[in-house]
Every structure is written in C-alpha cells, then in structure tokens.
Design a protein around this motif. Structure first.
Motif, short mmCIF file in Angstrom:
data_model
loop_
_atom_site.label_atom_id
_atom_site.label_comp_id
_atom_site.label_asym_id
_atom_site.label_seq_id
_atom_site.Cartn_x
_atom_site.Cartn_y
_atom_site.Cartn_z
N ILE A 190 -0.23 31.62 -15.38
CA ILE A 190 0.72 31.73 -14.36
C ILE A 190 1.65 30.79 -14.59
CG2 ILE A 190 0.60 31.41 -11.84
CD1 ILE A 190 -2.35 32.11 -11.75
N GLU A 191 3.03 31.56 -14.29
CA GLU A 191 4.12 30.65 -14.38
C GLU A 191 4.44 29.88 -13.06
OE1 GLU A 191 7.61 28.87 -15.79
OE2 GLU A 191 6.16 30.34 -16.89
N THR A 192 4.23 28.66 -12.97
CA THR A 192 4.50 27.73 -11.80
C THR A 192 4.83 26.49 -12.09
OG1 THR A 192 3.47 26.80 -9.74
CG2 THR A 192 2.15 27.09 -11.93
N HIS A 193 5.70 25.96 -11.20
CA HIS A 193 6.29 24.65 -11.51
C HIS A 193 5.64 23.63 -10.58
CE1 HIS A 193 9.34 25.96 -14.19
NE2 HIS A 193 9.74 26.84 -13.46
N THR A 194 4.43 23.86 -10.08
CA THR A 194 3.66 23.03 -9.19
C THR A 194 3.43 21.78 -9.77
OG1 THR A 194 2.40 24.90 -8.13
CG2 THR A 194 1.32 22.95 -7.96
N VAL A 195 2.87 21.49 -11.09
CA VAL A 195 2.71 20.48 -11.58
C VAL A 195 3.97 19.31 -11.66
CG1 VAL A 195 1.81 19.10 -13.79
CG2 VAL A 195 0.93 21.06 -12.75
N GLU A 196 4.86 20.08 -12.21
CA GLU A 196 6.19 19.31 -12.47
C GLU A 196 6.58 18.83 -11.13
OE1 GLU A 196 5.50 22.39 -13.60
OE2 GLU A 196 6.71 22.77 -15.65
N THR A 197 6.87 19.63 -10.10
CA THR A 197 7.13 19.17 -8.77
C THR A 197 6.21 17.99 -8.23
OG1 THR A 197 8.14 21.55 -8.32
CG2 THR A 197 7.44 19.94 -6.15
N HIS A 198 4.63 18.15 -8.15
CA HIS A 198 4.06 17.15 -7.68
C HIS A 198 4.25 15.75 -8.38
CE1 HIS A 198 1.79 19.95 -5.16
NE2 HIS A 198 1.30 19.03 -4.61
N ILE A 199 4.35 15.90 -9.88
CA ILE A 199 4.47 14.76 -10.83
C ILE A 199 5.99 13.97 -10.15
CG2 ILE A 199 5.02 13.75 -12.94
CD1 ILE A 199 2.07 14.41 -12.74
N TYR A 200 7.05 14.88 -10.05
CA TYR A 200 8.27 14.28 -9.63
C TYR A 200 8.02 13.50 -8.39
CZ TYR A 200 12.93 14.41 -7.94
OH TYR A 200 14.17 13.77 -7.33
N ARG A 201 7.32 14.38 -7.44
CA ARG A 201 7.32 13.61 -5.98
C ARG A 201 6.44 12.37 -5.99
NH1 ARG A 201 6.48 18.97 -2.80
NH2 ARG A 201 8.56 19.71 -2.77
N LEU A 202 5.41 12.35 -6.89
CA LEU A 202 4.48 11.09 -7.13
C LEU A 202 5.07 10.05 -7.77
CD1 LEU A 202 1.81 9.87 -6.86
CD2 LEU A 202 1.13 11.05 -8.83
N ARG A 203 5.84 10.43 -8.80
CA ARG A 203 6.69 9.38 -9.52
C ARG A 203 7.73 8.66 -8.76
NH1 ARG A 203 8.50 12.14 -15.18
NH2 ARG A 203 9.04 9.74 -15.62
N LYS A 204 8.31 9.42 -7.64
CA LYS A 204 9.38 9.16 -6.79
C LYS A 204 8.75 8.18 -5.70
CE LYS A 204 13.05 10.80 -4.07
NZ LYS A 204 13.79 11.78 -3.61
N LYS A 224 0.88 -1.13 -0.01
CA LYS A 224 0.15 -0.01 0.02
C LYS A 224 0.67 1.29 -0.17
CE LYS A 224 -3.82 -2.03 2.78
NZ LYS A 224 -4.57 -1.78 3.99
N LEU A 225 0.27 2.19 -0.53
CA LEU A 225 1.17 3.51 -0.63
C LEU A 225 -0.06 4.69 -0.44
CD1 LEU A 225 3.40 5.48 -1.20
CD2 LEU A 225 2.67 5.33 -3.77
N ARG A 226 0.08 5.43 0.76
CA ARG A 226 -0.67 6.42 1.06
C ARG A 226 -0.57 7.62 -0.12
NH1 ARG A 226 -4.67 7.40 3.57
NH2 ARG A 226 -4.91 8.80 5.46
N LEU A 227 -1.71 8.28 -0.50
CA LEU A 227 -1.66 9.30 -1.15
C LEU A 227 -2.35 10.57 -0.62
CD1 LEU A 227 -2.31 7.35 -4.65
CD2 LEU A 227 -0.15 8.17 -3.86
N THR A 228 -1.95 11.71 -1.36
CA THR A 228 -2.62 12.94 -1.02
C THR A 228 -4.06 13.06 -1.90
OG1 THR A 228 -1.63 14.41 -2.39
CG2 THR A 228 -0.64 14.16 -0.40
N GLU A 229 -5.10 13.83 -1.54
CA GLU A 229 -6.01 13.79 -2.64
C GLU A 229 -5.64 14.50 -3.64
OE1 GLU A 229 -10.36 16.03 -2.69
OE2 GLU A 229 -9.45 15.96 -0.73
N LYS A 230 -4.77 15.44 -4.06
CA LYS A 230 -4.22 16.02 -5.19
C LYS A 230 -3.65 14.66 -5.92
CE LYS A 230 -4.56 20.01 -5.75
NZ LYS A 230 -5.82 20.78 -6.08
N GLU A 231 -2.75 14.01 -5.28
CA GLU A 231 -1.97 12.93 -6.16
C GLU A 231 -3.03 12.04 -6.62
OE1 GLU A 231 2.02 12.51 -3.69
OE2 GLU A 231 0.46 11.40 -2.64
#
Length: 187
Positions: free
Chosen positions: A151-165, A114-121
């Motif tokens: 809007i210039e943001t790296h939110t998506v890339e950061t979240h995807i990176y962390r989720l993949r990890k 099992k892997l615990r996820l956030t709602e956004k993940e």
C-alpha cells in the motif's frame, strides 16, 4: 521471571523468623546490618525489596514496617503485595538510550523533563530500539501500523517526522531517531 530478593535491613528478629519459613516463601531472604553491606547487595540484584523499621533516605524499593502485623502470614502477604508493586513498576518502564519510557503514563522522561507520547509513538520507539540495524519503512508499516507493504502511504514518514520534531523541541536531541538510507534506527 527474575528471582525476588527480600533484603532485611537492621531487623535481625524478622530475618530469623522469615529464615525459618524460607522453604514456604516465594522470595530469597538476605540480611544487611550496615549500609555498606546493603549497597553491595543492591549492586548485584535487579529484583529486590528492602524491608526496614524506619524509612531510610536513598534506598529505592523500600517497605517500612513500622508496626509488626499480628501474624507472620499477614506480613508475608504484605511483602508479596510489595513485590507485585515493584514488578508492575519495573514492567512499566523501558530504558531507551538515556531516556525512560513510562508505558503507563505514556511519557518519555529525561531528568526532570517529560514528553507526552501517543501509543503509536511509544510502539515505534520501542520497536526501533529493539533492532540492531535500521528498520525499513515497510517493516514499520507492517509491524507497528499493521499495514501491508504494497500500500502506498507516507504514514510512517509523517509519524517519524513529527516524533523527531517533538523530541527535538522538548529534549533538544536531534540524534534520537536516525535516518539511514535503508530505514530508521535508534542507536
């Protein structure tokens, strides 16, 4: 909503009683008097409940009726409650690739891991899994994060990176979310 199917397993008296009431019930009534017939019926049904006199191993969605209720109406009420439980459990699980995403517990499951996820993940995984083509960062920002694409943001890339990890560390799956030149994809 899918049709609800009540399979009565080796309980002919109950089958005949409910069959007489079938016009007043909100589920189909089927009968199986042996395991082969039961298994054939289960292969073709998505939304079902099996009612038995005693618990049978290897049967999912089973309602064991050890003591017959005082009235048929109480029995029908209990059956309807069991169907609601089945429906709730079915709606709470989403299959993505070989994984099960449990929306209630916010967990991603594979076999006994099992892997615990956030709602956004979870929202990201479900959004990506529903697309047949790569999803752009702008689309993810707008649809999952409710940000405007200018809007210039790296939110998506950061979240995807962390989720993949997280997925790599837990399931050793480096191919769950794939990066394409025009976005991210789950195949």
């Amino acid at each position: 909503m899918l049709a609800q199917n009540l399979i009565i397993y080796k309980f002919p008296v109950l089958y005949h009683i409910l069959e007489e009431l079938c016009l007043d019930l909100n589920f189909n009534i089927l009968y199986a008097d042996n395991e082969n017939i039961l298994n054939d019926k289960l292969k073709n049904l998505d939304n079902y409940l099996v009612i038995t006199k005693e618990e049978k191993p290897n049967i999912n969605r089973q309602f064991v009726l050890k003591q017959t209720p005082a009235s048929v109406y109480k029995l029908v009420e209990k059956i309807n409650i069991e169907f609601l439980k089945v429906q709730f459990n079915n709606q709470s699980e989403v299959k993505v690739k070989n994984y099960i995403i449990d929306l209630n517990s916010r967990e991603m499951l594979l076999k006994n891991t099992k892997l615990r996820l956030t709602e956004k993940e979870i929202n990201t995984i479900i959004f990506l899994s529903k697309s047949n083509k790569p999803v752009s960062i702008d689309d993810l920002q707008e649809k999952v994060w409710s940000y405007q694409s200018d809007i210039e943001t790296h939110t998506v890339e950061t979240h995807i990176y962390r989720l993949r990890k997280k997925i790599l560390n837990t399931f050793e799956d480096n191919e769950f979310i794939i990066s394409k030149k025009n976005g991210y994809q789950i195949k």
